[in-house]
Design an enzyme around this catalytic site. Structure first.
Site, PDB file in Angstrom:
ATOM      1  N   HIS A 180       3.156 -42.648 -92.833  1.00 36.44           N
ATOM      2  CA  HIS A 180       2.063 -41.674 -92.694  1.00 36.44           C
ATOM      3  C   HIS A 180       2.578 -40.233 -92.624  1.00 36.44           C
ATOM      4  O   HIS A 180       2.066 -39.347 -93.289  1.00 36.44           O
ATOM      5  CB  HIS A 180       1.227 -41.992 -91.455  1.00 36.44           C
ATOM      6  N   TYR A 223      -6.222 -44.220 -87.769  1.00 41.93           N
ATOM      7  CA  TYR A 223      -7.676 -44.087 -87.915  1.00 41.93           C
ATOM      8  C   TYR A 223      -8.420 -45.043 -86.981  1.00 41.93           C
ATOM      9  O   TYR A 223      -9.610 -44.879 -86.762  1.00 41.93           O
ATOM     10  CB  TYR A 223      -8.123 -44.378 -89.346  1.00 41.93           C
TER      11      TYR A 223
END
Length: 252
Positions: free
Chosen positions: A94, A36
Site C-alpha cells: 500500500h 479500508y
C-alpha cells in the site's frame, strides 16, 4: 496486467449492495485494502453477484504493519479470509513505509505469489527510485497512484510506459474538486456531460492509465463506466493539462 479502463475504488464503501450493483452494471475490477476495513463487505458483494470469478479482477493492499517478512503471509491470508477468496488477482504494497524493506518484504510477497495466494504483485504510492529498487525483487504488475487533473506525475507515467505496466489512478475526481475547476466545467458544458465524466475521460486518455473512481448509486456507477468512452480532443487534453492548480490529496 490487462485491466479495464474503469474499475471500482471501494474506500469508504460499507454496503455490499454497492459492490453487487457495480458488478451488475459491468464492473470487473474491484479495488480494496486492509486499511479500508471493508474487505468483508467487498467479499460479500462478490459472493452475492452472479459473476464468474475468472472474469473478475480483485485487488487488495497490505498495510504498513503487514509488510515485515514474517507478517506478509498471515496478513495476506487474513485479507483472503475476509474477502472469502482463495486468492486475489493483485496484491499491492500500500505504501513503502512502516515495516517495508524491499530486500525483505518483496521476496516474502513473491513467496505468497508462488504459493498461489495472489496472481500478481503491485505497488502503490512509490517514487521512481523506489520502483527501481523494487524491480530487483519483483515484476511490477501495476502501480497505483493519485492521478487527476489537479495532480499527476509525468515521471511516474513515464516509468509505467517504459516498463510496461498499467498505472492505476485513484481519486480521479480529486475528491470532488474537479467540479469547481473552470476549465473542467467549461469542457463539460461544451460537451453536455458532467465534470466527473470529463475528468475520468482525461485520466483514461493516457496510455497505460486506468482508473478506480468510487461511486455508490447505480447512476453514478454507470456514468463513470461510460466516461471512459468519451474521446477528448488533443486541444481539450492540453487545456486540462495546463490547469494552473495543484492539489495533492494524499501526500506520502
Amino acid at each position: 496486467m490487462d485491466l479495464p479502463p474503469v474499475g471500482l475504488g471501494t474506500m469508504g464503501i460499507d454496503d455490499e449492495r454497492v459492490v453487487r450493483t457495480a458488478l451488475d452494471a459491468g464492473y470487473r475490477h474491484l479495488d480494496t485494502a486492509q486499511i479500508y476495513d471493508n474487505e468483508a463487505v467487498v467479499g460479500a458483494g462478490i459472493d452475492a453477484a452472479a459473476i464468474d470469478r475468472a472474469d473478475l479482477t480483485v485487488a487488495t493492499k497490505l498495510w504498513v504493519d503487514s509488510l515485515g517478512p514474517s507478517a506478509v503471509r498471515p496478513g495476506t491470508e487474513a485479507s483472503l479470509d475476509r474477502l472469502g477468496l482463495d486468492a486475489v488477482d493483485l496484491l499491492y504494497v500500500h505504501r513503502p513505509r512502516g515495516d517495508y524493506d524491499p530486500e525483505a518484504t518483496l521476496p516474502a510477497i513473491e513467496a505468497v505469489r508462488d504459493a498461489g495466494l495472489t496472481r500478481h504483485v503491485g505497488l502503490s504510492n512509490f517514487e521512481p527510485d523506489q520502483l527501481a529498487a523494487a524491480r530487483e525483487y519483483v515484476d511490477i504488475a501495476a502501480h497505483q497512484v493519485e492521478f487527476h487533473p489537479l495532480y499527476w506525475r509525468e515521471d511516474l507515467l513515464a516509468d509505467a510506459r517504459t516498463h510496461g505496466y498499467p498505472l492505476v489512478a485513484y481519486s480521479p475526481l480529486a475528491g470532488g474538486r474537479v467540479f469547481d475547476e473552470p476549465v473542467i466545467r467549461d469542457v463539460a458544458a461544451r460537451r453536455d456531460v458532467s465534470p466527473a465524466a470529463v475528468s475520468i475521460a482525461w485520466v483514461t486518455s493516457y496510455d497505460p492509465v486506468v482508473t478506480i473512481p468510487k461511486a455508490s448509486s447505480r447512476a453514478h456507477l454507470e456514468a463513470n463506466l461510460a466516461a471512459a468512452e468519451i474521446d477528448l480532443t488533443d486541444a481539450e487534453i492540453e487545456r486540462i493539462e495546463g490547469i494552473d492548480r495543484e492539489e495533492e490529496l494524499f501526500p506520502e
